[in-house]
Design an enzyme around this catalytic site. Sequence first.
Site, PDB file in Angstrom:
ATOM      1  N   ASP A 187       7.163   7.101  -1.666  1.00 27.23           N
ATOM      2  CA  ASP A 187       5.914   7.550  -1.066  1.00 27.23           C
ATOM      3  C   ASP A 187       6.207   8.792  -0.223  1.00 27.23           C
ATOM      4  OD1 ASP A 187       3.174   7.387  -0.144  1.00 27.23           O
ATOM      5  OD2 ASP A 187       3.965   6.597   1.728  1.00 27.23           O
ATOM      6  N   LYS A 239      -7.477   9.007  -1.787  1.00 25.45           N
ATOM      7  CA  LYS A 239      -8.271   9.353  -0.610  1.00 25.45           C
ATOM      8  C   LYS A 239      -9.771   9.078  -0.785  1.00 25.45           C
ATOM      9  CE  LYS A 239      -4.699  10.314   1.768  1.00 25.45           C
ATOM     10  NZ  LYS A 239      -3.894   9.144   1.441  1.00 25.45           N
TER      11      LYS A 239
END
EC number: 3.11.1.1
Length: 277
Positions: free
Chosen positions: A20, A61
């Site tokens: 990540d 998002k």
Amino acid sequence: MEIFVRNKPYTGPVKAVVLDWAGTTVDFGCMAPVTAFIEAFALRGVEISASEVRGPMGLMKMDHVRALCGLPSVSERWRELFGRIPNEDDVRLVYGDTVPLMVLSVADHAELIPGLLPAIGYFRGNGIKIGTSTGYTTPMMEVLLPRAEKRGYRPDSVVCSSDVPRGRPFPFMCYRNAIDLEVYPLEAVVKIGDTVSDIREGLNAGMWTIGVSKSGSDLGLTEAELDALPADDLRNRLALVESRFLEAGAHFVVEHIGRCPEIIEEINDLLSQGEVP
């Protein structure tokens, strides 16, 4: 490339990691997304807290905005202002506000997390390819990637949530990394991240998973805030994060990315005994 045929268990070694970004390799405490989401909702007159923002952290998002709008607390504040709960049009509007704010925030939070470069050295030294997945979109990564590279971090593969049909917890970013890196079987890959979404992504892809507790979003502290925290309080908070990650199915939990090489060695031992994720 060595050809593996699945007529017997894969016995190692680890061939790749999928890392990540915010909270795992850069941006200690995962501050960039928190700042951007709070500011985006504030533009609509809706106040949200850092803890509310961190709940869905790791998602694409747009999905993150949708999840925040679906929180009863946020939905009620929205209703008080606009006379109704937020709908899909509102999600798109807030997301539209979020993107430029996120780009600015990402640029301000590109510092590498301590321990990353030694871990990268270990991966490189052991022939382990380095992929990445992120809830950030391509425009956001176009800002972050050169800043990370200037500090010495350049992965072999960068896959954004906008590059695949669905973001986390779906496994598609992990699959794309495996293709880009030309790595298989998937039990030869380790997913490393600081959110439950990271862990679920890795599990859904059939990979080993390592949760990162101290530098990540779940703990949600800057290095300065961490240093100011009493030792007992820090231990208790880290134990809660570790518990959440293990409940989500993480195979291992470490405090920071610098501890991952020793876990890779442990995974190699498990693979050599015929174990799979």
